[in-house]
Design an enzyme around this catalytic site. Structure first.
Site, PDB file in Angstrom:
ATOM      1  N   ASP A  47       0.827  -1.218   0.000  1.00  0.00           N
ATOM      2  CA  ASP A  47       0.000   0.000   0.000  1.00  0.00           C
ATOM      3  C   ASP A  47       0.858   1.262   0.000  1.00  0.00           C
ATOM      4  O   ASP A  47       0.754   2.087   0.898  1.00  0.00           O
ATOM      5  CB  ASP A  47      -0.946  -0.034   1.220  1.00  0.00           C
ATOM      6  CG  ASP A  47      -1.805  -1.285   1.241  1.00  0.00           C
ATOM      7  OD1 ASP A  47      -2.949  -1.226   0.777  1.00  0.00           O
ATOM      8  OD2 ASP A  47      -1.299  -2.355   1.677  1.00  0.00           O
ATOM      9  N   ASN A 118      -6.510  -3.849  -4.973  1.00  0.00           N
ATOM     10  CA  ASN A 118      -7.742  -3.337  -5.584  1.00  0.00           C
ATOM     11  C   ASN A 118      -7.529  -1.994  -6.280  1.00  0.00           C
ATOM     12  O   ASN A 118      -8.119  -1.744  -7.334  1.00  0.00           O
ATOM     13  CB  ASN A 118      -8.877  -3.248  -4.550  1.00  0.00           C
ATOM     14  CG  ASN A 118      -8.465  -2.589  -3.256  1.00  0.00           C
ATOM     15  OD1 ASN A 118      -7.474  -2.982  -2.647  1.00  0.00           O
ATOM     16  ND2 ASN A 118      -9.199  -1.576  -2.828  1.00  0.00           N
ATOM     17  N   HIS A 221     -10.604  -2.460   7.271  1.00  0.00           N
ATOM     18  CA  HIS A 221     -11.325  -3.360   6.367  1.00  0.00           C
ATOM     19  C   HIS A 221     -11.747  -4.663   7.045  1.00  0.00           C
ATOM     20  O   HIS A 221     -12.689  -5.311   6.593  1.00  0.00           O
ATOM     21  CB  HIS A 221     -10.464  -3.711   5.150  1.00  0.00           C
ATOM     22  CG  HIS A 221     -10.198  -2.555   4.246  1.00  0.00           C
ATOM     23  ND1 HIS A 221     -11.181  -1.952   3.492  1.00  0.00           N
ATOM     24  CD2 HIS A 221      -9.060  -1.869   3.974  1.00  0.00           C
ATOM     25  CE1 HIS A 221     -10.658  -0.951   2.798  1.00  0.00           C
ATOM     26  NE2 HIS A 221      -9.373  -0.875   3.080  1.00  0.00           N
ATOM     27  N   HIS A 247      -3.563  -4.115   2.378  1.00  0.00           N
ATOM     28  CA  HIS A 247      -4.956  -3.652   2.325  1.00  0.00           C
ATOM     29  C   HIS A 247      -5.342  -2.786   3.526  1.00  0.00           C
ATOM     30  O   HIS A 247      -5.828  -1.690   3.330  1.00  0.00           O
ATOM     31  CB  HIS A 247      -5.916  -4.834   2.162  1.00  0.00           C
ATOM     32  CG  HIS A 247      -7.287  -4.435   1.681  1.00  0.00           C
ATOM     33  ND1 HIS A 247      -7.477  -3.569   0.634  1.00  0.00           N
ATOM     34  CD2 HIS A 247      -8.543  -4.796   2.092  1.00  0.00           C
ATOM     35  CE1 HIS A 247      -8.785  -3.407   0.419  1.00  0.00           C
ATOM     36  NE2 HIS A 247      -9.451  -4.138   1.297  1.00  0.00           N
TER      37      HIS A 247
END
Ligand code: NAG
Ligand code: NAG
Ligand code: NAG
Length: 329
Positions: A47, A118, A221, A247
């Site tokens: 990330d 994503n 998340h 994530h």
């Protein structure tokens, strides 16, 4: 007539090719050498790609120092390589601004093994997979799913984004690049079959699975229910040692009460401090750090040493696993 039959021969061979491809497609394999003394050491970060902002540059600087001190051999990225929307194409300057021009320390000029997150799927996915980027920066290697054999350890990189239902059913304003992923059901079932087969076939001492999405996470998340349902049974059936993901923009270590699997989150490559944490069973939760950082890992045949570093180079948490004795802290 002759024309028709050659068309049908073509169709039949196309069908055979497609069906054999979906049955026996194997994940692409790569190899990385162990060090002369029989150990492996590497960093894991996720990330990150924000053109240096949100302290990406500071994390990169610290990775360079730790990488130098501990003499790492490679780097793993757990995805969300380029914010907000992946790369626009192979010529997107973000590749340079967020990767090449950021991770400049000599110790980071090693092979990087990357998966997609994503956010990467919101851009031109094939650009990140392309040979053009590997030419621009020789460190770069990104595939959807692949296997890395490094002596006694084997790493199974899994493309987790296509598992998540909401990107398909409720994408909001985001446009995902699903070229190469549809039909989704086939893509997922083939991927699970391939990962399961590769894990079964592996005789590696250490089996480490890497993906973008969380399986156990106390952060924003939380758990990814699709992976819990579809991937976890495969990890458990094949004595996987660790699952490493990004994530959630934090650092976490969660042990599993019911298996040997250690769940490690390393999503602290840039923007962090989400201040959104949920309850987790303290018997399982070993570390939750709501900030930037990365993981260092050193392995031999018999021992794995994991250390979580923050932006100042402080060690937040360590964990050793011994193959003979079982895990010890
Ligand atoms: C970046 O790191 C500094 C500490 O070096 C911290 O004070 C600051 O809040 C961080 N900024 C962001 C955006 O996380
Ligand atoms: C990459 O980015 C750096 C810093 O922004 C810049 O100095 C350099 O010229 C760029 N290189 C390329 C090949 O675009
Ligand atoms: C864990 O392993 C590291 C590196 O081999 C070692 O320095 C450290 O003392 C070990 N820690 C524990 C608690 O066993």
């Amino acid at each position: 007539m002759a024309f028709l039959s050659s068309v049908s021969v073509l169709l039949i061979s196309a069908w055979l090719w497609l069906s054999s491809e979906s049955c026996v497609a194997e994940l692409q394999r790569f190899q990385h050498p162990v060090k002369p003394k029989g150990s492996l050491s590497f960093l894991v970060v996720g990330d990150w790609g924000r053109k240096g902002q949100y302290n990406q540059s500071k994390v990169a600087f610290q990775m360079g120092l730790v990488g130098q001190k501990l003499d790492i051999g490679f780097v793993i990225s757990t995805g969300d390589n380029f914010y907000e929307d992946g790369l626009t194409g192979v010529d997107d300057p973000a590749f340079n601004q967020s990767f090449t021009a950021i991770y400049t320390a000599p110790s980071l000029k090693k092979q990087w093994y990357n998966v997609l997150g994503n956010h990467d799927y919101r851009g031109d996915v094939e650009a990140q997979l392309s040979h053009v980027l590997r030419e621009k920066d020789k460190r770069w290697l990104c595939l959807r799913s692949f296997i890395l054999k490094a002596g006694f350890a084997e790493f199974f990189f899994v493309d987790t984004t296509p598992f998540v239902d909401k990107y398909f059913t409720d994408p909001g304003d985001h446009v995902y690049d699903w070229k190469g992923v549809s039909p989704r059901e086939d893509y997922l079932s083939n991927l699970l079959k391939d990962v399961d087969a590769a894990l079964k076939k592996s005789n590696a001492k250490w089996k480490i699975v890497v993906g973008h999405h969380t399986i156990k996470s106390t952060g924003h998340h939380g758990v990814t229910k699709e992976l819990v349902k579809q991937l976890v049974p495969i990890l458990e059936a094949n004595s996987v040692d660790m699952y490493i993901n990004g994530h959630d923009h934090c650092l976490e270590h969660i042990s599993d009460k019911n298996s040997q699997i250690q769940y490690l989150t390393t999503g602290g490559g840039s923007k962090a401090w989400k201040d959104d944490v949920h309850w987790w069973d303290p018997k399982e939760l070993k570390l939750y750090y709501d900030g930037q950082g990365f993981i260092y890992m050193q392995m031999t045949q018999h021992k794995a040493h994991i250390a979580f570093y923050d932006i100042y180079g402080r060690v937040l948490h360590t964990w050793n696993i011994s193959k003979e004795l079982h895990s010890d802290a």
